[in-house]
Design an enzyme around this catalytic site. Structure first.
Site, short mmCIF file in Angstrom:
data_model
loop_
_atom_site.label_atom_id
_atom_site.label_comp_id
_atom_site.label_asym_id
_atom_site.label_seq_id
_atom_site.Cartn_x
_atom_site.Cartn_y
_atom_site.Cartn_z
N HIS A 45 -10.29 -50.69 -92.95
CA HIS A 45 -9.33 -50.86 -93.90
C HIS A 45 -10.16 -51.85 -94.83
O HIS A 45 -10.25 -52.98 -94.71
CB HIS A 45 -8.06 -51.49 -93.31
CG HIS A 45 -6.91 -51.90 -93.89
ND1 HIS A 45 -5.77 -51.50 -93.53
CD2 HIS A 45 -6.64 -52.36 -95.72
CE1 HIS A 45 -4.62 -51.96 -94.25
NE2 HIS A 45 -5.26 -52.69 -95.40
N HIS A 92 -10.30 -52.79 -99.81
CA HIS A 92 -9.78 -52.71 -100.56
C HIS A 92 -10.85 -52.98 -101.73
O HIS A 92 -11.34 -54.34 -102.13
CB HIS A 92 -8.69 -54.10 -101.29
CG HIS A 92 -7.53 -53.20 -100.36
ND1 HIS A 92 -6.87 -52.57 -100.57
CD2 HIS A 92 -7.06 -54.02 -99.31
CE1 HIS A 92 -5.68 -52.37 -99.45
NE2 HIS A 92 -5.57 -53.17 -98.58
N LYS A 142 -1.83 -43.24 -98.10
CA LYS A 142 -1.17 -44.80 -97.49
C LYS A 142 0.31 -44.91 -97.77
O LYS A 142 0.76 -44.62 -98.62
CB LYS A 142 -2.53 -46.04 -97.93
CG LYS A 142 -1.67 -47.03 -97.85
CD LYS A 142 -2.49 -48.49 -96.97
CE LYS A 142 -2.07 -49.43 -96.55
NZ LYS A 142 -2.24 -50.49 -97.79
N HIS A 202 0.55 -49.24 -93.72
CA HIS A 202 0.78 -50.87 -93.56
C HIS A 202 2.17 -50.95 -92.86
O HIS A 202 3.35 -50.45 -93.10
CB HIS A 202 1.10 -51.58 -94.84
CG HIS A 202 1.41 -52.09 -94.92
ND1 HIS A 202 0.59 -53.74 -95.54
CD2 HIS A 202 3.02 -53.11 -94.83
CE1 HIS A 202 1.72 -54.40 -95.19
NE2 HIS A 202 2.75 -54.36 -95.32
N HIS A 208 -2.64 -53.28 -89.02
CA HIS A 208 -1.77 -54.18 -89.11
C HIS A 208 -1.26 -54.26 -87.77
O HIS A 208 -1.82 -55.38 -86.78
CB HIS A 208 -0.79 -55.45 -90.21
CG HIS A 208 -1.66 -54.85 -91.60
ND1 HIS A 208 -2.76 -55.28 -92.13
CD2 HIS A 208 -1.20 -54.32 -92.17
CE1 HIS A 208 -3.19 -54.85 -93.25
NE2 HIS A 208 -1.88 -54.35 -93.37
N ASP A 212 -8.76 -55.79 -93.57
CA ASP A 212 -7.86 -55.89 -95.09
C ASP A 212 -9.32 -56.57 -96.43
O ASP A 212 -9.02 -57.55 -96.88
CB ASP A 212 -7.36 -56.71 -94.44
CG ASP A 212 -5.70 -56.36 -96.15
OD1 ASP A 212 -6.04 -55.52 -96.73
OD2 ASP A 212 -4.90 -56.95 -95.32
#
Length: 408
Positions: free
Chosen positions: A67, A69, A192, A234, A254, A322
């Protein structure tokens, strides 16, 4: 131009192979980018281009972050609003380099990176982890990725829509079906979906459900029509988590609020948990607005309890950070947090190697030190089983190879 692959012997290393087995002394021969041979009873002579004496060091698979970005780094809303669109691509180069220099040789981008970013790495134009991309997260109107503000203005947490990056807002069965097809058309490896709100949402809350079970099922159905495409969700609030699991998603990202029923559903349906503990920890310690910190404080203890409960029950846990919300390069601090909720160091390493590879569907080619797999490897000069935190200090990582090529 891509570096030339060489035949390498890494000798006398303590090998932590990523399967959860105890370390063993051995030598690894890398040929044409793959692990060609593992010797445990002395060295079998074979011509090589280079010999690396790893005496006293530990050889592990390259780490996998499920995970990230790569298009953002330590998200700052005001800065994001004032950054020229194309500048984000140039910034992603250093983000990707920070990831691989931290030992992350493969990763799944959870929103923001498009097919071009993935191909730039594949072509050797940039150094970084091998990527699986989701391109744009799907969200309902008024949901986690809807940037509509009370002023009537619209902002974007990631990128505005552009060719190759469809806008992810969709509502209703047919709208959802079309949007999944658009994202797949753009080259997504994974879908996603935001099954709940989130801490950074402008008009919703982490506990709010998004999408009906029927809408989520359509996403899974459309993804399954493309062999190997999975759905990652998510999901922070309990009801949204259960909806996503019942609909057939492959991983819960999460997983802040898990009860016994949700955990039983995850076990029954072989759903992975990607906890991203580092994200909440970073928000609490960072310079985020107080409104965001307040939500993070409210969820932190619950999050830790949920992950510990899932681990004790035997849920498959894959490492994800994240990264992007978290500064790129700090990724392996996640392993420390995973051990803080009860994992042993070998288990945390497995979560970042074999289990993460299984979560991404790449376990046949990477994730363990095993003959025939890609030579995605890291060499560390301290025993991570004595202190898992050694892995999070880049000074301890002496060499990183990706497909047998040393990262320099």
């Amino acid at each position: 131009m891509a570096a030339k692959q060489r035949t390498i012997r890494i000798k006398n290393a303590m090998i932590i192979d990523g399967t959860g087995k105890r370390p063993y002394l051995g030598s690894v021969v890398v040929k044409q980018g793959n692990i060609h041979r593992i010797d445990t009873n002395g060295i079998q002579e074979e011509p090589v281009d280079e010999t690396v004496d790893a005496s006293g060091m530990y050889l592990l698979p390259g780490m996998i972050d499920c995970h990230v970005h790569v298009m953002i780094n330590r998200y700052n809303f005001a800065e994001h609003l004032n950054t020229p669109f194309s500048l984000n691509y140039y910034k992603s180069i250093s983000n990707m380099e920070a990831l691989i220099r931290a030992g992350i040789t493969s990763a799944r981008d959870a929103g923001g990176a498009d097919l071009g970013v993935k191909r730039a790495q594949e072509l050797g134009l940039v150094q970084g982890p091998k990527l699986k991309v989701s391109i744009t997260p799907l969200s309902i109107t008024g949901g986690h990725m809807d940037g509509w503000r009370l002023s009537g203005m619209e902002t974007f947490i990631l990128n505005p829509p552009y060719p190759g990056n469809p806008k992810g807002i969709c509502d209703g069965i047919e709208s959802v079906r079309r949007k999944v097809r658009e994202v797949l058309r753009a080259g997504a490896d994974v879908i996603k979906v935001c099954a709940t709100g989130g801490v950074m949402s402008p008009t919703d809350h982490p506990d709010f459900e998004q999408f009906s079970i029927e809408e989520l099922q359509i996403m899974v159905e459309e993804a399954n029509m493309r062999k190997g495409v999975r759905v990652m969700a998510h999901a922070q609030g309990l009801d949204g988590i259960k909806n996503a699991i019942k609909a057939g998603v492959h991983s819960i990202e999460h997983g802040v609020s898990l009860d016994d029923e949700a955990i039983a559903l995850m076990l029954e349906n072989q759903v992975y948990l990607v906890p991203t503990l580092l994200a909440v920890d970073t928000v609490l310690k960072g310079t985020y607005p107080e409104s965001i910190k307040e939500q993070a404080r409210a969820m932190n203890d619950k999050h830790l309890r949920s992950v510990e409960k899932a681990y004790r029950a035997g849920v498959s846990i894959a490492m994800g950070t994240d990264s992007g919300i978290v500064e790129h390069g700090r990724n392996l601090e996640e392993l420390v947090l995973m051990c803080n909720v009860g994992m042993q160091p070998l288990e945390a390493i497995k979560a970042a190697t074999l289990t993460a590879a299984q979560c991404l569907g790449i376990q046949k080619t990477t994730g363990t030190v095993e003959v025939g797999k890609a030579a995605d490897l890291i060499l560390i000069d301290k025993d991570p089983l004595k202190n898992i935190g050694y892995l999070s200090d880049k000074n301890n990582i002496k060499t990183i190879w990706q497909k047998g090529i040393e990262i320099t």
